[in-house]
Motif scaffolding. Structure first.
Motif, PDB file in Angstrom:
ATOM      1  N   ARG A 236       0.820  -1.219   0.000  1.00 13.20           N
ATOM      2  CA  ARG A 236       0.000   0.000   0.000  1.00 13.20           C
ATOM      3  C   ARG A 236       0.851   1.265   0.000  1.00 13.20           C
ATOM      4  N   GLY A 237       2.160   1.098  -0.023  1.00 10.16           N
ATOM      5  CA  GLY A 237       3.052   2.241  -0.097  1.00 10.16           C
ATOM      6  C   GLY A 237       3.594   2.722   1.232  1.00 10.16           C
ATOM      7  N   LEU A 238       3.341   1.982   2.311  1.00 15.25           N
ATOM      8  CA  LEU A 238       3.876   2.389   3.614  1.00 15.25           C
ATOM      9  C   LEU A 238       5.376   2.146   3.668  1.00 15.25           C
ATOM     10  N   GLY A 239       6.093   3.124   4.191  1.00 21.16           N
ATOM     11  CA  GLY A 239       7.527   2.977   4.356  1.00 21.16           C
ATOM     12  C   GLY A 239       7.867   2.056   5.516  1.00 21.16           C
ATOM     13  N   GLU A 240       9.136   1.673   5.585  1.00 20.91           N
ATOM     14  CA  GLU A 240       9.566   0.752   6.642  1.00 20.91           C
ATOM     15  C   GLU A 240       9.337   1.307   8.051  1.00 20.91           C
ATOM     16  N   PRO A 241       9.588   2.606   8.297  1.00 16.87           N
ATOM     17  CA  PRO A 241       9.306   3.104   9.664  1.00 16.87           C
ATOM     18  C   PRO A 241       7.844   2.956  10.066  1.00 16.87           C
ATOM     19  N   ARG A 242       6.910   3.241   9.148  1.00 16.35           N
ATOM     20  CA  ARG A 242       5.491   3.124   9.486  1.00 16.35           C
ATOM     21  C   ARG A 242       5.082   1.660   9.646  1.00 16.35           C
ATOM     22  N   VAL A 243       5.628   0.791   8.794  1.00 19.30           N
ATOM     23  CA  VAL A 243       5.349  -0.635   8.951  1.00 19.30           C
ATOM     24  C   VAL A 243       5.847  -1.119  10.304  1.00 19.30           C
ATOM     25  N   LEU A 244       7.019  -0.646  10.692  1.00 14.12           N
ATOM     26  CA  LEU A 244       7.586  -1.045  11.974  1.00 14.12           C
ATOM     27  C   LEU A 244       6.730  -0.548  13.138  1.00 14.12           C
ATOM     28  N   LEU A 245       6.393   0.743  13.137  1.00 15.70           N
ATOM     29  CA  LEU A 245       5.699   1.333  14.278  1.00 15.70           C
ATOM     30  C   LEU A 245       4.244   0.906  14.366  1.00 15.70           C
ATOM     31  N   HIS A 246       3.579   0.740  13.233  1.00 21.71           N
ATOM     32  CA  HIS A 246       2.136   0.498  13.245  1.00 21.71           C
ATOM     33  C   HIS A 246       1.763  -0.985  13.125  1.00 21.71           C
ATOM     34  N   HIS A 247       2.697  -1.824  12.736  1.00 20.40           N
ATOM     35  CA  HIS A 247       2.351  -3.216  12.505  1.00 20.40           C
ATOM     36  C   HIS A 247       3.312  -4.186  13.199  1.00 20.40           C
ATOM     37  N   THR A 248       4.537  -4.252  12.709  1.00 23.10           N
ATOM     38  CA  THR A 248       5.421  -5.329  13.174  1.00 23.10           C
ATOM     39  C   THR A 248       5.865  -5.148  14.625  1.00 23.10           C
ATOM     40  N   LEU A 249       6.139  -3.921  15.050  1.00 24.21           N
ATOM     41  CA  LEU A 249       6.584  -3.718  16.427  1.00 24.21           C
ATOM     42  C   LEU A 249       5.462  -4.025  17.413  1.00 24.21           C
ATOM     43  N   ARG A 250       4.242  -3.711  17.029  1.00 22.79           N
ATOM     44  CA  ARG A 250       3.099  -4.053  17.881  1.00 22.79           C
ATOM     45  C   ARG A 250       3.001  -5.565  18.048  1.00 22.79           C
ATOM     46  N   HIS A 251       3.179  -6.286  16.955  1.00 24.84           N
ATOM     47  CA  HIS A 251       3.160  -7.749  17.033  1.00 24.84           C
ATOM     48  C   HIS A 251       4.302  -8.253  17.899  1.00 24.84           C
ATOM     49  N   ALA A 252       5.483  -7.660  17.747  1.00 19.56           N
ATOM     50  CA  ALA A 252       6.649  -8.129  18.500  1.00 19.56           C
ATOM     51  C   ALA A 252       6.490  -7.927  19.992  1.00 19.56           C
ATOM     52  N   SER A 253       5.701  -6.934  20.394  1.00 17.24           N
ATOM     53  CA  SER A 253       5.548  -6.659  21.823  1.00 17.24           C
ATOM     54  C   SER A 253       4.584  -7.609  22.518  1.00 17.24           C
ATOM     55  N   LEU A 254       3.732  -8.309  21.768  1.00 17.27           N
ATOM     56  CA  LEU A 254       2.703  -9.135  22.395  1.00 17.27           C
ATOM     57  C   LEU A 254       3.270 -10.290  23.225  1.00 17.27           C
ATOM     58  N   PRO A 255       4.215 -11.102  22.704  1.00 22.59           N
ATOM     59  CA  PRO A 255       4.742 -12.192  23.548  1.00 22.59           C
ATOM     60  C   PRO A 255       5.429 -11.680  24.807  1.00 22.59           C
ATOM     61  N   ALA A 256       6.212 -10.604  24.671  1.00 24.93           N
ATOM     62  CA  ALA A 256       6.887 -10.055  25.843  1.00 24.93           C
ATOM     63  C   ALA A 256       5.892  -9.424  26.808  1.00 24.93           C
ATOM     64  N   LEU A 257       4.848  -8.795  26.259  1.00 21.24           N
ATOM     65  CA  LEU A 257       3.834  -8.191  27.125  1.00 21.24           C
ATOM     66  C   LEU A 257       3.145  -9.237  27.981  1.00 21.24           C
ATOM     67  N   SER A 258       2.883 -10.409  27.404  1.00 20.15           N
ATOM     68  CA  SER A 258       2.205 -11.465  28.156  1.00 20.15           C
ATOM     69  C   SER A 258       3.033 -11.961  29.325  1.00 20.15           C
ATOM     70  N   LEU A 259       4.358 -11.750  29.288  1.00 23.88           N
ATOM     71  CA  LEU A 259       5.231 -12.191  30.368  1.00 23.88           C
ATOM     72  C   LEU A 259       5.674 -11.041  31.272  1.00 23.88           C
ATOM     73  N   SER A 260       5.102  -9.872  31.092  1.00 24.68           N
ATOM     74  CA  SER A 260       5.488  -8.736  31.926  1.00 24.68           C
ATOM     75  C   SER A 260       5.095  -8.948  33.385  1.00 24.68           C
ATOM     76  N   GLY A 261       3.968  -9.642  33.613  1.00 27.65           N
ATOM     77  CA  GLY A 261       3.595  -9.949  34.990  1.00 27.65           C
ATOM     78  C   GLY A 261       4.629 -10.826  35.665  1.00 27.65           C
ATOM     79  N   TRP A 262       5.067 -11.873  34.937  1.00 23.38           N
ATOM     80  CA  TRP A 262       6.135 -12.722  35.474  1.00 23.38           C
ATOM     81  C   TRP A 262       7.400 -11.900  35.710  1.00 23.38           C
ATOM     82  N   ALA A 263       7.724 -11.013  34.763  1.00 23.39           N
ATOM     83  CA  ALA A 263       8.936 -10.201  34.898  1.00 23.39           C
ATOM     84  C   ALA A 263       8.860  -9.309  36.127  1.00 23.39           C
TER      85      ALA A 263
END
Length: 347
Positions: A236-263
């Motif tokens: 759709r023409g999104l640059g890498e920074p927008r893909v990172l901030l709006h899509h992939t980084l959000r996905h990457a935070s989910l597994p770590a977020l689920s373990l934040s209570g344990w942390a």
């Protein structure tokens, strides 16, 4: 009325969720109180702490009065049930060694430990996300097959692994040696009021957790970057920074977020070592001193408070996950997300 039935189902689902969390909290508190009580009693007679520690010259009459006053003349099972009742009714009693209400002792030390753990968790998350962002930047500019990308990934993996396995007492000692003894830019002890004194304890607690969270985030980031939703966003023409901030980084935070209570629970337990190492007042030092003196009411009170805090933080993290990933609010879509995690942030 379809709408009213749907609302009723949502209400029942929320009530079941709340009941489950309350049941989990009660189970955790019971297990913790039971294990701590019997472990301390197996380590020795708490009467020593009541009478002033090792070398006490108390006579037989004083020993008998102390046993009767604190219920130590009762059968062990009855003492255990009495302790559970005190925990259930929030009557933690008085410290054997300090002769002060346990609630007052914990209330005075808890804020400092919570501040230390919260700052360490925030720093750990910042370091983990920074590492994931560097990895994504290397991928978008050179590709993982390029020499720069391979070198960046190799360095990040090495740093993450070393940080994860690094003992906190060793890391804290090294930080004291470098920044306090050699460079003299930060104090070696933390009084609890000086902001500069928080730096070394927070870093000591945060680095091992940051390494663990970074490993989870990096693996999830690689998965998200190759997922269809990321490819569609680029088409759709999104640059890498927008893909990172709006899509992939959000996905990457989910597994770590689920373990934040344990942390956070791990950080609270690590405070025992860090507060002792940096001579910082807090719940960790209080717990360690009470355990060494077999001060049963203080140990059980402190551990129960930590257990309750852990359950509360895990519950908050679960609620945040529901906000970040709306598909988890429905059992049917949650099952689909578990099978195909990229669906969680594909929209």
């Amino acid at each position: 009325m379809p709408g009213s039935r749907a609302d009723a189902r949502r209400i029942r689902s929320v009530l079941r969720w709340i009941a489950g969390r309350i049941g989990s909290a009660l189970l955790v508190v019971w297990i913790v109180a039971t294990v701590v009580f019997f472990a301390l009693r197996a380590s020795g007679d708490p009467l020593e702490a009541i009478l002033g520690g090792p070398g006490s010259q108390a006579g037989p009459d004083a020993v008998a009065r102390a046993r009767e006053t604190y219920g130590l003349d009762q059968p062990l099972v009855l003492q255990y049930l009495m302790q559970l009742w005190r925990v259930a009714t929030f009557q933690l009693g008085d410290s054997y060694a300090r002769h002060q209400p346990v609630a007052d002792l914990i209330g005075a030390q808890l804020p400092g430990t919570l501040l230390l753990a919260a700052l360490a968790l925030l720093l750990a998350w910042a370091l983990a996300l920074a590492g994931s962002t560097i990895a994504a930047t290397a991928q978008s500019r050179t590709g993982w097959r390029g020499p720069v990308g391979r070198a960046a990934v190799a360095v990040l993996r090495a740093v993450e692994l070393v940080a994860t396995v690094m003992p906190q007492f060793w890391l804290g000692a090294v930080l004291i040696l470098v920044f306090a003894a050699s460079l003299r830019v930060l104090p070696a002890t933390s009084s609890g009021t000086d902001p500069a004194g928080l730096v070394l304890p927070v870093v000591t607690l945060a680095i091992p957790i940051a390494g663990f969270l970074a490993q989870l985030s990096r693996d999830a980031l690689l998965e998200a970057d190759a997922a269809p939703f990321a490819t569609t966003a680029r088409s759709r023409g999104l640059g890498e920074p927008r893909v990172l901030l709006h899509h992939t980084l959000r996905h990457a935070s989910l597994p770590a977020l689920s373990l934040s209570g344990w942390a956070f629970g791990h950080l609270l337990s690590g405070a025992v070592v860090v507060e002792s190492l940096f001579a910082r007042p807090g719940l960790g030092r209080l717990l360690l001193d009470a355990a060494l003196s077999r001060d049963v009411p203080v140990v059980i009170g402190a551990v129960v408070v930590v257990a309750v805090l852990y359950v509360v933080v895990v519950t908050v993290v679960d609620a945040v996950e529901l906000l970040v990933d709306p598909r988890l609010r429905s059992p049917r879509t949650a099952h689909a997300v578990e099978r195909t995690p990229e669906l969680a942030v594909g929209s």
